[in-house]
Design a protein around this motif. Structure first.
Motif, PDB file in Angstrom:
ATOM      1  N   ARG A  59      -2.823  -8.215   2.659  1.00 51.03           N
ATOM      2  CA  ARG A  59      -1.683  -9.116   2.768  1.00 51.03           C
ATOM      3  C   ARG A  59      -1.464  -9.830   1.448  1.00 51.03           C
ATOM      4  NH1 ARG A  59      -2.946 -12.297   8.159  1.00 51.03           N
ATOM      5  NH2 ARG A  59      -2.946 -10.526   9.571  1.00 51.03           N
ATOM      6  N   ASP A  60      -0.401  -9.488   0.784  1.00 51.68           N
ATOM      7  CA  ASP A  60       0.025 -10.188  -0.430  1.00 51.68           C
ATOM      8  C   ASP A  60      -1.108 -10.286  -1.458  1.00 51.68           C
ATOM      9  OD1 ASP A  60       1.955 -11.367  -1.939  1.00 51.68           O
ATOM     10  OD2 ASP A  60       1.399 -13.403  -1.320  1.00 51.68           O
ATOM     11  N   ASN A  69       1.324  -5.379   0.037  1.00 50.28           N
ATOM     12  CA  ASN A  69       1.019  -5.385   1.472  1.00 50.28           C
ATOM     13  C   ASN A  69       0.838  -3.947   1.922  1.00 50.28           C
ATOM     14  OD1 ASN A  69       1.419  -8.269   2.373  1.00 50.28           O
ATOM     15  ND2 ASN A  69       3.295  -7.857   1.217  1.00 50.28           N
TER      16      ASN A  69
END
Lengths: 237, 300, 405
Positions: A9-10, A25
């Protein structure tokens, strides 16, 4: 679909002042083959190294089976079932082939190591023939087989493969990819990083396209294969 | 002939000491490509801690074998701890910086430890208790003292133990694979930092044993005694092919023999020169050493 | 700052301190008379307190408690930097030389002595800088050339009464020749092998000096070396040229000052020539340099020899200034000292090396009262420097970036 087995995630990461990943992502579901393609320096290998915590993520979260693994040191990950075959194979050149395979099962203590070794030898008969030879004496293709075999020795749930086709003859590449397919069919989730986008996408379920540290496209592999932009940029058509 | 035999015995004795020190150099170099200048100081510290415990045990009235084995074990444990501390403080933070900075850090540690020894133990020689290992066998004019027997057999034991450790156990396997590829070792689940610490500890323990041997053999230790044997032992490690354990043993024995025979047959004053001449000659004609494999020599 | 991080630091400090106590105890508290804890504890609690204090400061700094100092300080440093960079390097150089030239007019004997010592090491450091900083070869036996230079002048002066000014180039030449001989058989080696071979040669040199009684008088050294002489105008009866010996400290001071200026200019010119670029290419990647047509073997040999020449010159001056040489001045520790100047100051940068020499020679003199602890602190500081500023105090612009290998 259910929960992803591995999720980024990010994620941002880099080497010193160089930012290699600018917030990517990625989701990987159990049993899939996911391929990550992109040009040189797009951040493909860095992605894998960041998952294994060899390169520290500067921000973002990595989840494996629902657990955040950002701060777990890399040498604990194989035991959790996360295993990588890094770029350039990186076998141990001065250990014998058998010892190399044993290294893959380093953290294991059970009785089934020998069985697994037999399984790997069954998959790559050439390795059995040379099992007392030093790893450095093998040819490139054999080294790749050894590297994959070594990774299998740890019974991975998720196998990260970094450019398994690098520098190999087309025939060997074919052989290696069919083995990868076989491994996947036995239940191992695979993340495949490749320059050779055509082969990679044709065997994958889904694909991600990286460009200078960003995910610029994600889709079903078939859709990517038929995407005109991708064809132009990566498939040379 | 008798003279030759006597020199041979002396050469093997001295060679044992060099071999034990050289092993520490070669193991550390093999795993993190560092000339550990502080290694000579581990050797000196081993000699000191050995004499401290030996005199203490002796004054408490312990029997000779307790004194010898007790001080040996304690000194080896002490040096292992010292080496782990030095590694954690001075080398570990520099894992990813240039090799010259680590080298200088090692040099700094060497000077620091040497002077630390001097400050705590004084500038003068410290005498070993002599009553423990007197006497020996005499065959004609050839003399094999109990001390030499002790040194050689202890060395043999340690060398065999080390070989078993490195080539037969899990720790040994971890050490060898970490030496070849640290990142890959981490990827198969080896804790590189712990492995490196263990390597330092083993190397220093061997050096400590050598320190006690030298102390017993020559009768005293001095705070700066680590430097010259350290350099020669490093020469032995390079001679044998750096990073190669068997090579370091052979190299150590060769350097010890050369030194004794050169002193006995050619010239006592120049005995130290010969060790270096041999080293340079070997490196010139066979740069990877006697047992050396194709070392990656491109990295500076 | 998070709580677990905080805890981690303090636990590791705690473990470290227990570890340290165990390490100190045998050396301080175990004696044949019995076991003792008080004397160990006495040393230990000071160290423990110091470490805790430092860690406390570190935590505060991380929490941002020192922002009110560091922010203005950073701003001041920034503006200083931009101000100094406006003035060209040459101007700084001239100002530095002028200040140094004025020292004998103000300072006492002792200060001049230290300054001379410093300048000898500046010469040595700059010479070694060519080998280590520019060509990237690790040389642990540099001091041998200093020794060769010193003994060349000493012997020529004592045996043949040759003048210093004739012997200066001869000494440099002899050192260069020695380097050529050593280099010719070791330049094919790389990295640590080269380091250990140079170390071996230096030890051989020292042992030969120590044992060749008939030539060098062994460990007793050579005495009766003449100071540099000079023809100078004498105004007592008209204007005549008189030969004088530069025995006065303030006069010999100017000799070394001239040598330093010469060395700085020579090294600067070398560094910015074609040859210097070739050296830097070799340092960055020897194989690449070779395939691009740089004759690496000869270039490395040249670097090694020219570095040695400056060492030889410094050696000749050293002999002339002390008027006595013995092998004891050319031990490995001296090599290590010069190397640490180069690395602490900043490899490949001339101002860095000068600063390094100042720091390593002048600073210990200031703490002369703690004579006993001097080397202990020196070693500790060397390690600390590498831990916190491995690129050196004034790194050269080009080497700054090469973090790894």
């Amino acid at each position: 679909m259910s929960e992803p087995i591995l999720e980024l995630r990010d994620i941002k990461a880099g080497y010193g002042s160089i930012k290699a990943l600018k917030g990517i992502n990625i989701k990987v579901y159990e049993g899939e083959i996911v391929s990550i393609i992109g040009a040189n320096g797009a951040g493909k290998s860095t992605t894998l190294m960041t998952i294994c915590n060899i390169v520290q993520a500067t921000s973002g979260d990595i989840f494996y089976k629902g657990e955040r693994i950002n701060n777990i040191v890399s040498d604990k990950l194989p035991k959790m079932g996360l295993c990588q075959v890094p770029e350039g194979r990186r076998i141990f050149p001065r250990l014998t082939i058998e010892e190399n395979l044993d290294m893959g099962a380093f953290f294991r203590n059970d009785k089934e190591i020998e069985d697994d070794k037999e399984r790997v030898f069954g998959m790559f008969p050439i390795l059995r023939e040379r099992c007392k030879q030093a790893g450095g004496t093998l040819s490139g293709g054999e080294q790749q087989m050894l590297a994959i075999g070594r990774a299998l020795m740890s019974r991975p749930k998720v196998l990260l493969l970094d450019e398994p086709s690098l520098g190999l003859a087309p025939l060997i590449v074919k052989q290696i990819f069919s083995i990868i397919k076989e491994i996947n069919s036995l239940g191992t989730t695979i993340i495949l990083v490749e320059q050779n986008a055509k082969v990679a996408l044709s065997m994958a379920n889904r694909g991600y396209v990286l460009e200078t540290g960003n995910v610029v496209m994600e889709d079903e592999a078939k859709a990517l294969l038929n995407n005109p932009d991708i064809q132009k940029a990566y498939l040379g058509e | 002939m008798e003279y030759f035999l006597q020199q041979l015995i002396n050469g093997i004795t001295l060679g044992s000491v060099y071999a034990l020190i050289a092993l520490g150099y070669t193991m550390v170099y093999g795993i993190i490509q560092l000339i550990n200048f502080a290694h000579g100081e581990f050797f000196a510290a081993g000699g000191y801690v050995g004499v401290i415990f030996m005199s203490y045990l002796l004054s408490q009235g312990a029997p000779a074998w307790v004194c010898l084995s007790g001080s040996l074990i304690l000194a080896m444990a002490y040096c292992a701890m010292l080496a782990v501390a030095v590694e954690k403080v001075a080398y570990k933070p520099l894992r990813n910086s240039s090799r010259l900075s680590v080298l200088l850090s090692a040099l700094g540690m060497s000077i620091f430890l040497q002077n630390g020894l001097m400050l705590t133990q004084g500038v003068y020689d410290k005498a070993y208790p002599t009553e423990l290992t007197q006497g020996g066998f005499e065959m004609g004019n050839v003399m094999l003292s109990y001390m030499q027997l002790f040194i050689v057999s202890l060395t043999a034991f340690l060398l065999v133990a080390l070989n078993v450790l490195v080539f037969k156990t899990r720790i040994g396997k971890a050490m060898r694979s970490t030496a070849q590829d640290k990142v890959m070792s981490a990827l198969v689940g080896i804790n590189a930092n712990r492995t490196i610490s263990i390597t330092f500890a083993i190397g220093a323990a061997l050096a400590a044993a050598a320190g006690i041997m030298v102390g017993l053999y020559y009768g005293s230790v001095r705070y700066d005694m680590g430097f010259v044997p350290g350099i020669k032992a490093f020469a032995a490690a390079v001679l044998g092919g750096i990073g190669n354990i068997t090579g370091a043993m052979i190299g150590g024995f060769i350097i010890g023999m050369v030194e004794i025979f050169a002193a006995g047959y050619i010239s006592g004053e120049y005995k130290d020169v010969f060790a270096f001449v041999i080293l340079i000659a070997v490196l010139y004609f066979r740069p990877s050493g006697i047992m050396g494999e194709n070392v990656d020599d491109t990295r500076v | 700052m998070t709580i677990p991080e905080f805890k981690k630091h303090w636990t590791s400090l705690g473990i470290g301190m227990v570890w340290l106590f165990i390490l100190l105890w045998p050396l301080l508290g175990i004696k044949p008379e019995g076991l003792e804890v008080a004397s160990t504890f006495n040393v230990w609690w000071r160290i423990a307190l110091g470490c805790s204090f430092l860690l406390f400061l570190y935590q505060l700094n991380k929490a941002g408690a020192f922002k009110f100092i560091s922010r203005p300080a950073g701003a001041v440093a920034g503006s200083m930097k931009s101000a100094t960079s406006m003035v060209p390097m040459a101007v700084w150089f001239v100002i530095g030389i002028a200040c140094t030239a004025l020292i004998p007019q103000f300072a006492g004997r002792y200060a001049q002595d230290v300054a001379i010592n410093c300048m000898i090491y500046v010469c040595l450091g700059l010479g070694l800088n060519i080998v280590v900083g520019l060509a990237g070869m690790l040389d642990l036996g540099y001091i041998a050339f200093y020794g060769i230079g010193a003994y060349t002048y000493a012997l020529l002066s004592v045996q043949f009464q040759l003048s210093f000014w004739i012997c200066l180039p001869i000494s440099a030449g002899m050192a260069g020749l020695g380097a050529w001989l050593i280099g010719y058989c070791s330049m094919r080696m790389r990295g640590d092998y080269l380091a250990i071979v140079t170390l071996g040669f230096a030890e051989i040199c020292r042992m030969v000096l120590n044992n060749w009684m008939s030539l060098t008088n062994g460990p007793n050294g050579v005495t009766g070396i003449k100071a540099p002489g000079l023809y100078w105008f004498d105004f007592t009866n008209g204007m005549t040229l008189e030969h004088i010996w530069l025995k006065k400290l303030s006069l010999i001071y100017y000799v070394i000052l001239i040598l330093v200026v010469f060395t700085i200019i020579a090294v600067y010119r070398l560094q910015h020539s074609r040859i210097g670029r070739a050296w830097e290419a070799i340092r960055e990647d020897e194989t690449a340099a070779e395939v691009m047509g740089v004759p690496t073997f000869y270039m490395k040999l040249l670097a090694y020899c020219s570095g040695a020449c400056f060492g030889g010159m410094a050696g000749a001056f050293y002999a002339a200034r002390m008027r006595f040489v013995s092998p004891e001045s050319f031990t490995f520790l001296e090599s290590a000292m010069v190397l640490s100047m180069v690395v602490l100051g900043g490899m490949g940068s001339i101002p860095g090396v000068i600063l390094g020499a100042l720091a390593l020679i002048a600073l210990p003199e200031i703490f002369r009262e703690f004579e006993l602890y001097r080397m202990l602190v020196f070693g500790g500081v060397m390690t600390l420097m590498m831990l916190f500023r491995p690129q050196g105090m004034l790194p050269s612009k080009r080497t700054m970036r090469s973090g790894k290998d």
